[in-house]
Every structure is written in structure tokens, then in C-alpha cells.
Design a protein around this motif. Sequence first.
Motif, PDB file in Angstrom:
ATOM      1  N   LYS A 103       0.825  -1.198   0.000  1.00 53.47           N
ATOM      2  CA  LYS A 103       0.000   0.000   0.000  1.00 53.47           C
ATOM      3  C   LYS A 103       0.864   1.255   0.000  1.00 53.47           C
ATOM      4  O   LYS A 103       1.968   1.258   0.515  1.00 53.47           O
ATOM      5  N   THR A 133     -16.169   3.086  -2.267  1.00 51.33           N
ATOM      6  CA  THR A 133     -15.510   1.945  -1.648  1.00 51.33           C
ATOM      7  C   THR A 133     -14.197   2.369  -1.022  1.00 51.33           C
ATOM      8  O   THR A 133     -13.865   1.962   0.086  1.00 51.33           O
ATOM      9  N   THR A 136     -15.032   4.249   2.212  1.00 45.87           N
ATOM     10  CA  THR A 136     -15.487   3.358   3.272  1.00 45.87           C
ATOM     11  C   THR A 136     -14.318   2.589   3.855  1.00 45.87           C
ATOM     12  O   THR A 136     -14.190   2.475   5.073  1.00 45.87           O
ATOM     13  N   ALA A 137     -13.457   2.098   2.976  1.00 47.86           N
ATOM     14  CA  ALA A 137     -12.301   1.329   3.434  1.00 47.86           C
ATOM     15  C   ALA A 137     -11.331   2.205   4.219  1.00 47.86           C
ATOM     16  O   ALA A 137     -10.531   1.705   4.994  1.00 47.86           O
ATOM     17  N   SER A 138     -11.402   3.518   4.022  1.00 50.01           N
ATOM     18  CA  SER A 138     -10.444   4.426   4.653  1.00 50.01           C
ATOM     19  C   SER A 138     -11.006   5.154   5.859  1.00 50.01           C
ATOM     20  O   SER A 138     -10.335   6.001   6.433  1.00 50.01           O
ATOM     21  N   SER A 139     -12.267   4.861   6.247  1.00 47.64           N
ATOM     22  CA  SER A 139     -12.941   5.574   7.341  1.00 47.64           C
ATOM     23  C   SER A 139     -13.080   7.068   7.063  1.00 47.64           C
ATOM     24  O   SER A 139     -12.906   7.893   7.944  1.00 47.64           O
ATOM     25  N   PHE A 324      -9.617  -6.077  -2.190  1.00 48.04           N
ATOM     26  CA  PHE A 324      -9.424  -4.814  -1.505  1.00 48.04           C
ATOM     27  C   PHE A 324     -10.662  -4.295  -0.801  1.00 48.04           C
ATOM     28  O   PHE A 324     -10.572  -3.463   0.076  1.00 48.04           O
ATOM     29  N   SER A 325     -11.827  -4.776  -1.224  1.00 51.05           N
ATOM     30  CA  SER A 325     -13.017  -4.261  -0.546  1.00 51.05           C
ATOM     31  C   SER A 325     -13.313  -5.037   0.725  1.00 51.05           C
ATOM     32  O   SER A 325     -14.069  -4.597   1.562  1.00 51.05           O
ATOM     33  N   SER A 326     -12.693  -6.189   0.852  1.00 51.80           N
ATOM     34  CA  SER A 326     -12.872  -6.886   2.124  1.00 51.80           C
ATOM     35  C   SER A 326     -12.071  -6.121   3.166  1.00 51.80           C
ATOM     36  O   SER A 326     -10.988  -5.649   2.909  1.00 51.80           O
ATOM     37  N   THR A 327     -12.641  -5.952   4.327  1.00 51.75           N
ATOM     38  CA  THR A 327     -11.958  -5.161   5.348  1.00 51.75           C
ATOM     39  C   THR A 327     -10.753  -5.917   5.868  1.00 51.75           C
ATOM     40  O   THR A 327     -10.625  -7.127   5.656  1.00 51.75           O
ATOM     41  N   ARG A 331     -10.068  -9.892   6.104  1.00 43.93           N
ATOM     42  CA  ARG A 331      -8.899 -10.502   5.486  1.00 43.93           C
ATOM     43  C   ARG A 331      -8.127 -11.326   6.498  1.00 43.93           C
ATOM     44  O   ARG A 331      -7.668 -12.430   6.211  1.00 43.93           O
TER      45      ARG A 331
END
Length: 353
Positions: A103, A133, A136-139, A324-327, A331
Motif C-alpha cells: 500500500k 468503496t 469506506t475502506a479508509s474511514s 481490496f473491498s474486504s476489510t 482478510r
Amino acid sequence: MTFEELGYNKAVNALINFNEPDYELGRVIIEHRDRYSVQTPNNTFQAEITGGLRYTAESKSDLPAVGDWVKLSVFDDKSAVIHEIFPRFSILERQAVGKFGEKQIIATNVDVAFIMQAVGHDFNLNRLERYLTVCTASSIKPIIVLSKIDLIGREEINQLTKSIKARIKDILVYPISNQTLSGYEKLKKTIISGNTYCILGSSGVGKSSLTNNLLQKQKMDVNSVSESTSKGKHTTSHRELIVLPEGGVLVDTPGMRELGITGGSEGIEHTFGKISILAKNCSFNDCKHMEEPGCAVLEALESGELDQASYENYHKLKREQAHFSSTIAERRAKDKKQGKLYKRIQEEKRKRR
Ligand code: GDP
Ligand code: ZN
């Protein structure tokens, strides 16, 4: 300038308990190659990190990024050393180019992202969802900004807004024009002191125009935060974290611009569009377009209407998306499960021997 004006709010305060008289608290505003510009209420410092911080860093994520709150020891009114990076309440990151699984941090401690899309042929709900997405993944709280509304009529604007809200639940949509400034008053009300914002969206949707318009008023205020080297110059081109004249902080790093506009992803969007149209004619509603009978996508592949590379790209994107969309939690759970499965298989093999 106050800490609040620099973006210190409740979310930050929940993670930082800073009470050390020998040090100063600052925020990283630019990441240079080998040093960082760090802003405190009274000063801009050029800072390096301690050797300890460098050697204990396991990956780039352990190094300072734009938006980070850091603990500084100050040498003089220009130079300082970063001793510690405080925990981040949000991290905007992307897949590092060419390094799968690694990342790259684009910015940290961002409260709100304006996801911008222009009306017209660029308007694309799939792409909007992709940015959502990421948020959401990044808060990060997403707000959708529909730009260039001067190009269409009121009826069309309402329809586009409706189509977004029909597909995406509980989302704020602000239609604006960077040219007539229509919608600006409402949008500006969402920008408050203490919060940090970013603007996401494809190239050409009007991100620079919005940024410039938000900065327009009281250019002097903007300049008072700029680096001492650029004193007197009316330029903000180098800033990656800008304190807006009417309150609020805007992050605009080069990585932000590249998010979602790399050649590859635009191609994927195109592929996506074509495949989803073809998919309407598949025999099965939940067709995965892999081996199902009556698959219109496979038929198009066969006839050459859809090229093999596009088709493969599509599946690659699907896999990446799923990954990547799974938190992170999901994971980890998956990894653990796979780890257990692996162990069990190993054990069974041993028993059989
Ligand atoms: P960016 O690539 O997202 O930063 O987009 P820019 O702000 O550079 O804008 C791209 C082009 O669209 C420029 O030619 C702008 O003048 C134009 N543009 C931006 N916002 C608007 C708008 O609200 N209405 C119209 N008609 N054009 C706009
Ligand atoms: Zn199919």
C-alpha cells in the motif's frame, strides 16, 4: 493559527494525549524526498525523522505522511526532528504501482472526501461506487459533488441526483457549478474549521477549479501559512495541505490526483461498461461469465466482439475488488481460516504417512 484551524478536532484528540513540554505538536503538510514540512500553530519547520524511527519502520506506512500529527523537537525557527507519528484516525491509501499487495499512503487524518463527478458523458455510477468503496475502506465520510451543472437544465440535475440516491443509500449529493458558483453556498456550509477534506475524482471533473475557488478569498491568509521560502508569492502549487481562508483544511497530494485515473483503471471502466451491457443477455442472472451455458459475454469473446485482453482485465479487476473491498478484519479472518486449513491438511498428510 490555532491547532483547530490546522485540523485538530475530536477525532484527533481521541487518539492523541500530548502533554510534553520539551516537544511540539505539528502536522505534516508536505512530504519531500528526504524530509517533511511540518506546520505548528506558529511556524513551518523542515523536519527529518529520527534514526530510530527510520530503522524501526517496517514499511512506508510507518513513515510520516501528509496529514499526520507528529511529535517534534525543534532546533531553531526553521528546523526540527520528528520523533513520533501519532495514530491516524483515517488513512487514504492505494495499491502501490507495480507492487501487488503493497500500500501507498496518499493522506492521513482526512475527515471528509468530496467525490466529484461532472454531469455529461463522464457521469458513471460504477465509478462513483468505486470511490465510495475507497472512502469506506479508509474511514472517510464521502460526500458526492456533481459538477458542471451549468451545462444542463434543472430537470436533468434532479434526475441525476435521484439516480445517485436510488443506487447509493444515505449519501449527500451537492450539485455545483465552478463557473456560475451555483450550489457553492450549500457546499461551503459542509466545510467547517477543525475538519480535513480532500477532493477525489477523475481528471477534468473540476477539482482544481473548486480548490481555486475555495482559496480565492483572502489570498493573504493562505500565504501566511506558506513556506518561508515562497514568501510573497501567490502560489500554493507546492502545498499538499492547505488551510482554507474560511476554515477547514484541504489535502491535495499528487497521489490524490492519481487515485483512480491511471491508464489501467480507465480501461477497466470501459471494459466494465461493455461487459455489463453484454451480461444483460446471459441466461443466468448471476452469471460469472466463466463457463456458464448461454453466457453472452463468452459468446462475444468467441465472435471477437469482445477482446480477450479486456475480458481478462475484467476478471482481474473483479478479483482485486473482492480482495481490496474486504476489510482488514475480514482478510485477517480469512488468512487465519486458510492458515488453519493449511495446518489441517498438513496434519492429515502426516497421519497418512
Ligand atoms: P480537474 O482536472 O478535476 O482539476 O479539473 P479542472 O478544474 O482543471 O477543470 C477541467 C476543465 O473543466 C476546465 O476547462 C474547467 O474550466 C472546466 N470546468 C471545471 N468546472 C466546471 C464547471 O462547473 N462548469 C463548466 N462548464 N466547466 C467547468
Ligand atoms: Zn455471462
